[in-house]
Write a protein that holds these residues in place. Structure first.
Motif, PDB file in Angstrom:
ATOM      1  N   GLN A  74      -8.983  -7.426  20.296  1.00  0.00           N
ATOM      2  CA  GLN A  74      -9.813  -7.691  19.303  1.00  0.00           C
ATOM      3  C   GLN A  74     -11.394  -7.388  20.303  1.00  0.00           C
ATOM      4  OE1 GLN A  74      -8.997  -7.290  15.755  1.00  0.00           O
ATOM      5  NE2 GLN A  74      -7.263  -7.160  17.163  1.00  0.00           N
ATOM      6  N   LEU A  75     -12.542  -7.022  19.566  1.00  0.00           N
ATOM      7  CA  LEU A  75     -14.013  -7.424  20.101  1.00  0.00           C
ATOM      8  C   LEU A  75     -14.788  -7.976  19.491  1.00  0.00           C
ATOM      9  CD1 LEU A  75     -15.026  -3.561  20.893  1.00  0.00           C
ATOM     10  CD2 LEU A  75     -14.254  -5.261  22.337  1.00  0.00           C
ATOM     11  N   TYR A 150     -16.799  -7.450  16.234  1.00  0.00           N
ATOM     12  CA  TYR A 150     -17.724  -6.473  16.191  1.00  0.00           C
ATOM     13  C   TYR A 150     -17.619  -5.737  14.949  1.00  0.00           C
ATOM     14  CZ  TYR A 150     -20.292  -2.114  17.296  1.00  0.00           C
ATOM     15  OH  TYR A 150     -21.207  -0.479  16.981  1.00  0.00           O
ATOM     16  N   GLN A 151     -16.724  -5.840  14.251  1.00  0.00           N
ATOM     17  CA  GLN A 151     -16.334  -5.236  13.123  1.00  0.00           C
ATOM     18  C   GLN A 151     -17.270  -6.051  11.765  1.00  0.00           C
ATOM     19  OE1 GLN A 151     -14.099  -2.287  11.844  1.00  0.00           O
ATOM     20  NE2 GLN A 151     -15.843  -2.796  10.161  1.00  0.00           N
ATOM     21  N   GLU A 152     -17.161  -7.081  11.591  1.00  0.00           N
ATOM     22  CA  GLU A 152     -18.187  -8.504  11.086  1.00  0.00           C
ATOM     23  C   GLU A 152     -19.229  -7.815  10.793  1.00  0.00           C
ATOM     24  OE1 GLU A 152     -15.032 -12.225  10.410  1.00  0.00           O
ATOM     25  OE2 GLU A 152     -16.482 -11.719  12.439  1.00  0.00           O
ATOM     26  N   VAL A 153     -19.578  -7.674  12.599  1.00  0.00           N
ATOM     27  CA  VAL A 153     -20.991  -7.107  12.309  1.00  0.00           C
ATOM     28  C   VAL A 153     -21.611  -6.014  11.765  1.00  0.00           C
ATOM     29  CG1 VAL A 153     -23.399  -6.907  14.151  1.00  0.00           C
ATOM     30  CG2 VAL A 153     -21.209  -8.576  14.640  1.00  0.00           C
ATOM     31  N   ALA A 193     -11.633   3.542  19.595  1.00  0.00           N
ATOM     32  CA  ALA A 193     -10.719   3.072  18.251  1.00  0.00           C
ATOM     33  C   ALA A 193     -12.149   2.325  17.302  1.00  0.00           C
ATOM     34  CB  ALA A 193      -9.920   1.788  18.594  1.00  0.00           C
ATOM     35  N   LEU A 194     -13.024   1.879  17.250  1.00  0.00           N
ATOM     36  CA  LEU A 194     -13.769   0.980  16.109  1.00  0.00           C
ATOM     37  C   LEU A 194     -14.917   2.001  15.531  1.00  0.00           C
ATOM     38  CD1 LEU A 194     -14.547  -3.257  17.197  1.00  0.00           C
ATOM     39  CD2 LEU A 194     -13.301  -1.776  15.396  1.00  0.00           C
ATOM     40  N   GLY A 199     -15.769   5.654  11.063  1.00  0.00           N
ATOM     41  CA  GLY A 199     -16.758   7.123  10.834  1.00  0.00           C
ATOM     42  C   GLY A 199     -19.025   7.251  11.630  1.00  0.00           C
ATOM     43  N   LEU A 200     -17.667   6.344  13.107  1.00  0.00           N
ATOM     44  CA  LEU A 200     -19.351   6.011  14.100  1.00  0.00           C
ATOM     45  C   LEU A 200     -19.654   6.597  14.892  1.00  0.00           C
ATOM     46  CD1 LEU A 200     -19.830   2.294  12.687  1.00  0.00           C
ATOM     47  CD2 LEU A 200     -21.615   4.185  12.319  1.00  0.00           C
ATOM     48  N   ASN A 201     -17.924   7.344  15.203  1.00  0.00           N
ATOM     49  CA  ASN A 201     -18.517   8.935  16.129  1.00  0.00           C
ATOM     50  C   ASN A 201     -18.262  10.040  16.126  1.00  0.00           C
ATOM     51  OD1 ASN A 201     -17.966   9.941  18.498  1.00  0.00           O
ATOM     52  ND2 ASN A 201     -15.999   9.386  18.725  1.00  0.00           N
ATOM     53  N   ARG A 202     -19.962  10.224  15.830  1.00  0.00           N
ATOM     54  CA  ARG A 202     -20.669  11.667  15.746  1.00  0.00           C
ATOM     55  C   ARG A 202     -22.199  11.364  15.638  1.00  0.00           C
ATOM     56  NH1 ARG A 202     -23.780   9.708  11.425  1.00  0.00           N
ATOM     57  NH2 ARG A 202     -22.498   8.383   9.996  1.00  0.00           N
ATOM     58  N   PRO A 203     -22.412  12.571  15.867  1.00  0.00           N
ATOM     59  CA  PRO A 203     -24.561  12.892  16.217  1.00  0.00           C
ATOM     60  C   PRO A 203     -24.697  12.473  15.084  1.00  0.00           C
ATOM     61  CG  PRO A 203     -23.038  14.476  16.346  1.00  0.00           C
ATOM     62  CD  PRO A 203     -21.756  13.667  15.905  1.00  0.00           C
ATOM     63  N   ASN A 204     -25.922  11.334  15.417  1.00  0.00           N
ATOM     64  CA  ASN A 204     -26.657  10.809  14.685  1.00  0.00           C
ATOM     65  C   ASN A 204     -27.025   9.401  13.841  1.00  0.00           C
ATOM     66  OD1 ASN A 204     -28.952  12.816  14.758  1.00  0.00           O
ATOM     67  ND2 ASN A 204     -27.880  13.890  12.929  1.00  0.00           N
TER      68      ASN A 204
END
Length: 360
Positions: A74-75, A150-153, A193-194, A199-204
């Protein structure tokens, strides 16, 4: 891809060092972006959910999140994987045998390390103030909050974004990449992976990935669609360079040739602020270097670190007294750096940093 440092300012407030209560004074539409460095650690123990929440409520749209892995992959948000100075682990007899000595990036450290604990075990600990001599008011919060994942953040960031009606984001920093890869517990795949899962591996997307190392950012530039930020130090060399026998240093990275190379894989440069305005022999601010201009010429945005209000961190002529914990003239320091044309900066007291940007 260059989105984060162009975002507008939101609420601008000022808080007392003891309470952290925010008084909104004005708002701005655009300008250099303030990143809450580890949240708002001038008021709450760093890298806690309370520190991040306060930073957002003080008005920043971005917080800096240092990431280290646990034994079970986990991170978690910690400045370092050694947690003896930022948690109450030493008071847990069940973990006494976990104390050990390791060499991290060439430095021998003795203590307790996140990679030797499962997340469930880390959750039994509580965060403490890292620099109690400088921030004694933060010690009243010792023991109140857990280590955050990091998921909690990310969950907090989304929730507060909805409440505050603005887009909030994170600057995750991959800590000690070469070390964690060497022990078979690399951070980067877990981070990717996180980002994918959220849904954050995208432009903007409201994410900017940071690292003091180079090879991992080059690899990430082919795996993620969010901006990358190359951190540099006023001394030393990237740990991956040292491990591979590459003789280049951070000083080489901030030459015009080095900046041109950085621009092939990153969008931002995050230098030690002393690389922009060094200090003279007396400890006062000297003349600015050409780094901001050179980085802009290479197509990089510039966000130096770290601005802190306490005398112990300020140039000698801007200190208010001999007391290292008292606040000095942070507005004068931040104004000097803003005059160099920086695009943003990292600050431990987000509220006063926002006031400096706003010109209030």
């Amino acid at each position: 891809m260059v989105v984060a440092l162009l975002s507008g300012l939101a609420l601008v407030g000022v808080a007392s060092p003891s309470s952290g209560a925010v008084e909104v004074t004005r708002s701005g539409d655009s300008g250099p972006v303030v990143v809450g460095h580890r949240g708002a650690p001038g008021y709450r123990p760093e890298h806690t959910l309370a520190s991040y929440e306060l930073a957002f409520r003080q008005g920043v749209n971005w917080v800096d999140v240092d990431l280290v892995p646990t034994k079970d992959g986990q991170l978690v948000a910690r400045h370092e994987n050694e947690i003896g100075g930022t948690t109450d682990v030493a008071r847990h007899p069940e973990f006494a045998s976990r104390k050990t000595t390791k060499v991290i990036d060439g430095v021998s450290l003795t203590g307790w390390f996140t990679e030797d604990f499962t997340l469930a075990e880390l959750k039994t600990l509580r965060a403490t103030e890292r620099i109690p001599d400088v921030r004694p008011h933060n010690t009243i919060y010792n023991g109140r909050w857990q280590i955050a994942t990091y998921q909690e953040v990310l969950d907090l960031t989304r929730r507060l974004g909805r409440e505050l009606h603005r887009t909030l984001g994170t600057y995750p920093e991959v800590k000690h990449s070469t070390y964690f890869s060497s022990i078979g517990n690399p951070t980067e795949p877990k981070l990717v992976a996180l980002l994918n899962r959220n849904g954050l591996n995208r432009p903007n997307a409201p994410v900017v990935i940071q690292s003091f190392e180079v090879g991992n950012l080059k690899a990430l530039s082919k795996q993620v669609r969010v901006p990358l930020l190359q951190l540099t130090s006023a001394t030393g060399a990237p740990a991956d360079f040292v491990a591979k026998g590459d003789k280049r240093t951070y000083a080489d990275l901030v030459t015009p040739a080095g900046l041109k190379e950085i621009s092939t894989y990153a969008d931002y440069l995050g230098p030690d602020k002393n690389q922009i305005i060094p200090r003279d022999a007396a400890g006062n601010l000297a003349a600015p270097t050409t780094l901001v201009r050179d980085a802009h010429h290479a197509g990089l945005k510039v966000a130096p670190y770290t601005f802190r209000n306490e005398n112990s961190f300020l140039p000698a002529n801007l200190r208010s007294s001999a007391d290292p914990a008292e606040w000095g003239d942070i507005f004068a320091e931040e104004s000097a750096f803003l005059a160099t044309g920086i695009d943003g900066f990292f600050a431990d007291q987000p509220d006063t940093a926002l006031l400096a940007v706003s010109g209030a």
